[in-house]
Design a protein around this motif. Structure first.
Motif, short mmCIF file in Angstrom:
data_model
loop_
_atom_site.label_atom_id
_atom_site.label_comp_id
_atom_site.label_asym_id
_atom_site.label_seq_id
_atom_site.Cartn_x
_atom_site.Cartn_y
_atom_site.Cartn_z
N TYR A 1 0.83 -1.48 0.06
CA TYR A 1 -0.46 0.31 0.21
C TYR A 1 0.64 0.85 -0.16
O TYR A 1 2.27 1.76 0.42
N LEU A 2 0.20 2.12 -0.51
CA LEU A 2 1.07 3.87 -0.62
C LEU A 2 0.56 4.61 0.90
O LEU A 2 -0.65 4.65 0.05
N ALA A 3 1.23 5.17 1.53
CA ALA A 3 0.61 5.88 1.89
C ALA A 3 0.66 7.66 1.55
O ALA A 3 2.56 7.53 1.81
N ILE A 4 0.44 8.97 1.57
CA ILE A 4 0.67 10.01 1.14
C ILE A 4 -0.26 10.63 2.06
O ILE A 4 -1.08 11.00 2.24
N TYR B 1 -2.91 15.74 6.48
CA TYR B 1 -4.23 15.23 5.75
C TYR B 1 -3.23 13.65 4.81
O TYR B 1 -1.87 13.50 4.88
N GLN B 2 -4.81 12.82 5.36
CA GLN B 2 -3.08 11.67 4.39
C GLN B 2 -4.51 10.53 4.18
O GLN B 2 -5.85 10.16 4.39
N GLY B 3 -3.75 10.23 3.08
CA GLY B 3 -4.13 9.03 2.66
C GLY B 3 -3.99 7.27 1.45
O GLY B 3 -2.60 8.27 2.10
N ILE B 4 -4.50 6.04 1.94
CA ILE B 4 -3.73 5.19 1.70
C ILE B 4 -4.45 4.83 0.59
O ILE B 4 -5.91 4.20 0.57
N VAL B 5 -3.90 3.94 -0.61
CA VAL B 5 -3.84 3.40 -1.60
C VAL B 5 -3.16 2.30 -2.12
O VAL B 5 -1.77 2.32 -1.65
N PRO B 6 -4.24 1.33 -2.77
CA PRO B 6 -2.97 -0.32 -2.95
C PRO B 6 -2.36 0.41 -3.94
O PRO B 6 -2.78 1.41 -5.23
N LEU B 7 -1.33 -0.46 -3.90
CA LEU B 7 -0.11 -0.31 -5.11
C LEU B 7 -0.60 -1.46 -5.68
O LEU B 7 0.58 -2.28 -6.28
N GLU B 8 -0.84 -0.72 -6.95
CA GLU B 8 -1.85 -1.17 -7.70
C GLU B 8 -1.30 -1.03 -8.97
O GLU B 8 -1.09 0.34 -9.18
N GLY B 9 -1.36 -1.47 -10.35
CA GLY B 9 -1.27 -0.30 -11.61
C GLY B 9 0.80 -1.49 -11.67
O GLY B 9 1.28 -1.79 -11.20
N ASP B 10 1.24 -0.24 -12.95
CA ASP B 10 2.79 -0.38 -13.40
C ASP B 10 3.33 0.36 -12.40
O ASP B 10 4.97 0.02 -12.66
N SER B 11 3.36 1.40 -11.83
CA SER B 11 4.00 2.70 -11.47
C SER B 11 3.74 3.12 -9.96
O SER B 11 2.61 3.40 -9.80
N LEU B 12 4.54 3.49 -9.36
CA LEU B 12 4.28 4.55 -8.20
C LEU B 12 3.02 5.92 -9.09
O LEU B 12 3.02 6.26 -8.28
N ALA B 13 3.94 5.75 -9.80
CA ALA B 13 2.89 7.10 -10.36
C ALA B 13 1.47 7.10 -10.10
O ALA B 13 0.87 7.86 -10.24
N ALA B 14 1.32 5.37 -10.89
CA ALA B 14 -0.39 5.58 -10.97
C ALA B 14 -0.82 5.23 -9.68
O ALA B 14 -2.01 5.71 -9.56
N ALA B 15 -0.20 4.83 -8.76
CA ALA B 15 -1.15 4.81 -7.48
C ALA B 15 -1.24 6.28 -6.98
O ALA B 15 -2.42 6.61 -6.11
N CYS B 16 -0.26 7.50 -7.13
CA CYS B 16 0.12 8.65 -6.61
C CYS B 16 -1.64 9.27 -7.33
O CYS B 16 -2.29 9.70 -6.51
#
Length: 296
Positions: free
Chosen positions: A122-125, A135-150
């Motif tokens: 998962y990615l936490a920003i 402010y924090q949001g958490i998303v799964p590490l899905e897709g081809d890149s970190l950029a897609a997760a962001c």
């Protein structure tokens, strides 16, 4: 005469497209990237991963205002070769670090996918404003890149349609990484409440179509300035407002004084347990790979 391609090297470029209610950031990291990466002898897949993360940190952190505002990005997993990636940005200062399993990474080959590196991660920003708001949001590490997760973070957590593109290149002179961030703001101005954001808004469809034409080679072309790149993408718009943002630098905040103040908060018995045979407390900074020996 100064080479135009040098103007925004290791410096953010900010821009807006007023008639399209869009804003953006662009950056190309060169010397600062080599300085951060030099702290560790990372293998190529980890170098590429951290370079991408640092570009994203600069782009997203560059949206903040104030010297005390900070953006922190942390990617973590329990079942992948990469256990932890963390980087942050504050007032142009950046740092980053990756903790990984060398043996498991070596089994993946030369060009592992994001899923191969992290598994179910998962990615936490986290954005911390200069006024102390967090402010924090958490998303799964899905897709081809970190950029897609962001991108997914901005849509899910902030409801802001966002395009992120990153390119990384190894060269004889070191590593170059660059990126572009473009966002649609529903009210047309920064700082106003975002209402009724539409992913299918005609202005955003137009801007995103142009932004996604950018190529990897254009991003990492050291002969093409970031300003020229923005004009190449959006030069036919009614107006482009562009201005230089902060210069970026390696910003590890570790010092003897900092660690002494941290250690001083622990009770005496706990400080005794931390001491080695020489009576010193040794602190290892993961970001800059330095040891600090404290006579606490």
């Amino acid at each position: 005469m100064t080479d135009q391609a040098e103007i925004y090297r290791d410096q953010l470029l900010s821009f807006t497209l007023p008639s399209r209610s869009a804003r953006g950031r662009a950056v190309r990291l060169d010397h600062v990237l080599d300085e951060i990466l030099a702290a560790h002898d990372y293998p190529a897949p980890i170098t590429l991963l951290l370079a991408e993360a640092l570009v994203l940190a600069a782009l997203m952190g560059g949206l903040l205002k104030g010297d005390e505002a900070q953006m922190t990005m942390q990617a973590q997993t329990e079942n992948g070769p990469v256990r932890l990636l963390v980087c942050d940005y504050r007032a142009g200062e950046m740092r980053g670090y990756v903790d990984f399993d060398k043996a498991r990474l070596a089994e993946l080959g030369a060009n592992p996918s994001l899923f191969a590196l992290f598994g179910q991660g998962y990615l936490a920003i986290t954005f911390e404003t200069s006024k102390g708001r967090r402010y924090q949001g958490i998303v799964p590490l899905e897709g081809d890149s970190l950029a897609a997760a962001c991108e997914r973070y901005f849509v899910q957590s902030e409801q802001v349609p966002t395009i992120l593109r990153v390119g990384v290149r190894f060269g004889e002179g070191g590593c170059i990484a660059a990126g572009l961030l473009v966002q649609h703001l529903a009210d047309g101005e920064e700082g106003r409440e975002r209402l009724h954001v539409q992913l299918d808004h005609p202005d955003w469809e137009h801007v995103s179509a142009l932004a996604t034409t950018i190529s990897h080679d254009e991003l990492v072309d050291s002969g093409l300035s970031m300003e020229a790149l923005v004009w190449r993408l959006f030069g036919r718009e009614d107006e482009i407002r562009a201005w230089p943002g902060r210069e970026t630098s390696k910003g590890c905040r570790c010092t003897i004084e900092h660690y002494e103040s941290v250690i001083a908060r622990f009770p005496e018995d706990e400080r005794d347990a931390m001491r080695n045979d020489d009576g010193l407390i040794v602190v290892d900074c993961a970001f800059c790979s330095k040891e600090f020996r404290l006579d606490a």
